[in-house]
Design a protein around this motif. Structure first.
Motif, PDB file in Angstrom:
ATOM      1  N   GLU A 157       0.856  -1.186   0.000  1.00  0.00           N
ATOM      2  CA  GLU A 157       0.000   0.000   0.000  1.00  0.00           C
ATOM      3  C   GLU A 157       0.892   1.235   0.000  1.00  0.00           C
ATOM      4  N   ALA A 158       0.543   2.228  -0.770  1.00  0.00           N
ATOM      5  CA  ALA A 158       1.249   3.508  -0.903  1.00  0.00           C
ATOM      6  C   ALA A 158       2.552   3.401  -1.698  1.00  0.00           C
ATOM      7  N   SER A 159       2.847   2.215  -2.243  1.00  0.00           N
ATOM      8  CA  SER A 159       4.042   2.087  -3.077  1.00  0.00           C
ATOM      9  C   SER A 159       3.777   2.663  -4.465  1.00  0.00           C
ATOM     10  N   GLU A 160       4.850   2.938  -5.178  1.00  0.00           N
ATOM     11  CA  GLU A 160       4.720   3.455  -6.532  1.00  0.00           C
ATOM     12  C   GLU A 160       4.076   2.386  -7.413  1.00  0.00           C
ATOM     13  N   GLY A 161       3.133   2.781  -8.217  1.00  0.00           N
ATOM     14  CA  GLY A 161       2.427   1.823  -9.068  1.00  0.00           C
ATOM     15  C   GLY A 161       2.828   1.956 -10.521  1.00  0.00           C
ATOM     16  N   ASN A 162       3.606   1.013 -11.005  1.00  0.00           N
ATOM     17  CA  ASN A 162       4.058   1.046 -12.399  1.00  0.00           C
ATOM     18  C   ASN A 162       3.597  -0.144 -13.212  1.00  0.00           C
ATOM     19  N   GLU A 163       2.774  -1.010 -12.627  1.00  0.00           N
ATOM     20  CA  GLU A 163       2.366  -2.200 -13.346  1.00  0.00           C
ATOM     21  C   GLU A 163       0.985  -2.650 -12.902  1.00  0.00           C
ATOM     22  N   LEU A 164       0.363  -3.419 -13.797  1.00  0.00           N
ATOM     23  CA  LEU A 164      -0.885  -4.082 -13.445  1.00  0.00           C
ATOM     24  C   LEU A 164      -0.647  -5.579 -13.595  1.00  0.00           C
ATOM     25  N   TYR A 165      -1.508  -6.362 -12.969  1.00  0.00           N
ATOM     26  CA  TYR A 165      -1.339  -7.810 -12.937  1.00  0.00           C
ATOM     27  C   TYR A 165      -2.614  -8.509 -13.368  1.00  0.00           C
ATOM     28  N   ILE A 166      -2.437  -9.639 -14.018  1.00  0.00           N
ATOM     29  CA  ILE A 166      -3.536 -10.521 -14.395  1.00  0.00           C
ATOM     30  C   ILE A 166      -3.224 -11.876 -13.763  1.00  0.00           C
ATOM     31  N   ILE A 167      -4.154 -12.410 -12.991  1.00  0.00           N
ATOM     32  CA  ILE A 167      -3.909 -13.685 -12.319  1.00  0.00           C
ATOM     33  C   ILE A 167      -4.146 -14.844 -13.282  1.00  0.00           C
ATOM     34  N   CYS A 168      -3.123 -15.677 -13.437  1.00  0.00           N
ATOM     35  CA  CYS A 168      -3.237 -16.910 -14.228  1.00  0.00           C
ATOM     36  C   CYS A 168      -3.754 -18.028 -13.326  1.00  0.00           C
ATOM     37  N   THR A 169      -3.089 -18.233 -12.200  1.00  0.00           N
ATOM     38  CA  THR A 169      -3.516 -19.218 -11.205  1.00  0.00           C
ATOM     39  C   THR A 169      -3.243 -18.641  -9.827  1.00  0.00           C
ATOM     40  N   GLY A 170      -4.027 -19.082  -8.850  1.00  0.00           N
ATOM     41  CA  GLY A 170      -3.826 -18.641  -7.479  1.00  0.00           C
ATOM     42  C   GLY A 170      -4.831 -17.596  -7.041  1.00  0.00           C
ATOM     43  N   ARG A 171      -4.558 -17.030  -5.861  1.00  0.00           N
ATOM     44  CA  ARG A 171      -5.434 -16.012  -5.280  1.00  0.00           C
ATOM     45  C   ARG A 171      -4.582 -14.929  -4.631  1.00  0.00           C
ATOM     46  N   VAL A 172      -5.089 -13.689  -4.714  1.00  0.00           N
ATOM     47  CA  VAL A 172      -4.384 -12.540  -4.146  1.00  0.00           C
ATOM     48  C   VAL A 172      -5.356 -11.755  -3.275  1.00  0.00           C
ATOM     49  N   SER A 173      -4.900 -11.430  -2.072  1.00  0.00           N
ATOM     50  CA  SER A 173      -5.677 -10.608  -1.153  1.00  0.00           C
ATOM     51  C   SER A 173      -5.326  -9.146  -1.392  1.00  0.00           C
ATOM     52  N   ILE A 174      -6.350  -8.333  -1.621  1.00  0.00           N
ATOM     53  CA  ILE A 174      -6.171  -6.889  -1.761  1.00  0.00           C
ATOM     54  C   ILE A 174      -6.523  -6.298  -0.401  1.00  0.00           C
ATOM     55  N   GLU A 175      -5.547  -5.616   0.230  1.00  0.00           N
ATOM     56  CA  GLU A 175      -5.683  -5.218   1.629  1.00  0.00           C
ATOM     57  C   GLU A 175      -5.292  -3.767   1.867  1.00  0.00           C
ATOM     58  N   VAL A 176      -5.867  -3.206   2.917  1.00  0.00           N
ATOM     59  CA  VAL A 176      -5.437  -1.883   3.389  1.00  0.00           C
ATOM     60  C   VAL A 176      -4.972  -2.019   4.827  1.00  0.00           C
ATOM     61  N   GLY A 177      -3.977  -1.215   5.177  1.00  0.00           N
ATOM     62  CA  GLY A 177      -3.451  -1.228   6.530  1.00  0.00           C
ATOM     63  C   GLY A 177      -4.410  -0.569   7.505  1.00  0.00           C
ATOM     64  N   LEU A 178      -4.365  -1.039   8.747  1.00  0.00           N
ATOM     65  CA  LEU A 178      -5.179  -0.474   9.816  1.00  0.00           C
ATOM     66  C   LEU A 178      -4.245   0.053  10.906  1.00  0.00           C
ATOM     67  N   PRO A 179      -3.737   1.275  10.728  1.00  0.00           N
ATOM     68  CA  PRO A 179      -2.824   1.816  11.744  1.00  0.00           C
ATOM     69  C   PRO A 179      -3.551   2.007  13.072  1.00  0.00           C
ATOM     70  N   ASN A 180      -2.819   1.836  14.133  1.00  0.00           N
ATOM     71  CA  ASN A 180      -3.350   2.037  15.485  1.00  0.00           C
ATOM     72  C   ASN A 180      -4.491   1.081  15.829  1.00  0.00           C
ATOM     73  N   ARG A 181      -4.523  -0.057  15.187  1.00  0.00           N
ATOM     74  CA  ARG A 181      -5.573  -1.048  15.456  1.00  0.00           C
ATOM     75  C   ARG A 181      -4.936  -2.260  16.127  1.00  0.00           C
ATOM     76  N   PRO A 182      -5.174  -2.478  17.395  1.00  0.00           N
ATOM     77  CA  PRO A 182      -4.549  -3.615  18.077  1.00  0.00           C
ATOM     78  C   PRO A 182      -5.068  -4.941  17.517  1.00  0.00           C
ATOM     79  N   GLY A 183      -4.167  -5.872  17.343  1.00  0.00           N
ATOM     80  CA  GLY A 183      -4.562  -7.202  16.883  1.00  0.00           C
ATOM     81  C   GLY A 183      -4.478  -7.380  15.384  1.00  0.00           C
ATOM     82  N   ARG A 184      -5.228  -6.594  14.640  1.00  0.00           N
ATOM     83  CA  ARG A 184      -5.240  -6.731  13.173  1.00  0.00           C
ATOM     84  C   ARG A 184      -4.441  -5.614  12.542  1.00  0.00           C
ATOM     85  N   LYS A 185      -3.548  -5.982  11.642  1.00  0.00           N
ATOM     86  CA  LYS A 185      -2.720  -4.979  10.972  1.00  0.00           C
ATOM     87  C   LYS A 185      -3.322  -4.538   9.643  1.00  0.00           C
TER      88      LYS A 185
END
Length: 157
Positions: free
Chosen positions: A44-72
């Motif tokens: 998250e917040a990294s420079e974005g220079n590419e897009l991806y197409i999934i051939c096989t597998g699974r990817v979790s799209i996530e956002v950070g939770l600052p100041n949240r105990p337990g879950r990051k």
């Protein structure tokens, strides 16, 4: 290998409406990559220079939770075979709005923004179709986010 790439592209919303010849124009800019389970594809917040197409597998799209105990982080979506992710960087060039992490061993096609822009400049019809398809994908995601947010507001009160 080129046939596999064309078949993968054909399965995505990104390439809907492109001819066989137009799909073949995209093959040289597609780089095949493999990621092990639980590997960060991009942060998250990294420079974005590419897009991806999934051939096989699974990817979790996530956002950070600052100041949240337990879950990051919080999973926003799970991308699976044939789906694209990281596409917002193609449109606006801004830092990533979320991170992406593999949920299992995952194989993707990676397309660099400057490479796809060069193809779109050289072949305006390909550019039109890809941007129209990206708008469709992004609109569907925004619509789903609006529904989710409405439901959160209704049930949290």
């Amino acid at each position: 290998m080129a046939l596999e790439i064309v078949d993968t592209l054909r399965q995505t919303g990104l390439a809907e409406g492109l001819t066989q010849e137009e799909l073949e124009e995209l093959v040289p800019i597609c780089r095949q990559r493999k990621f092990p389970e639980n590997e960060e594809v991009f942060g998250e917040a990294s420079e974005g220079n590419e897009l991806y197409i999934i051939c096989t597998g699974r990817v979790s799209i996530e956002v950070g939770l600052p100041n949240r105990p337990g879950r990051k982080s919080e999973r926003l979506a799970t991308a699976t075979s044939g789906m694209i992710f990281g596409e917002i960087s193609l449109v606006d060039g801004s830092p990533r709005s979320a991170g992406a992490r593999t949920m299992e061993e995952t194989s993707v096609l990676e397309i660099m923004s400057e490479d796809i822009r060069a193809v779109m400049d050289k072949h305006p019809r390909i550019g039109y179709v890809i941007m129209k398809n990206l708008a469709t994908v992004l609109s569907a995601r925004l619509r789903n986010t609006n529904i989710w947010l409405r439901n959160e507001l209704i049930w949290s009160r």
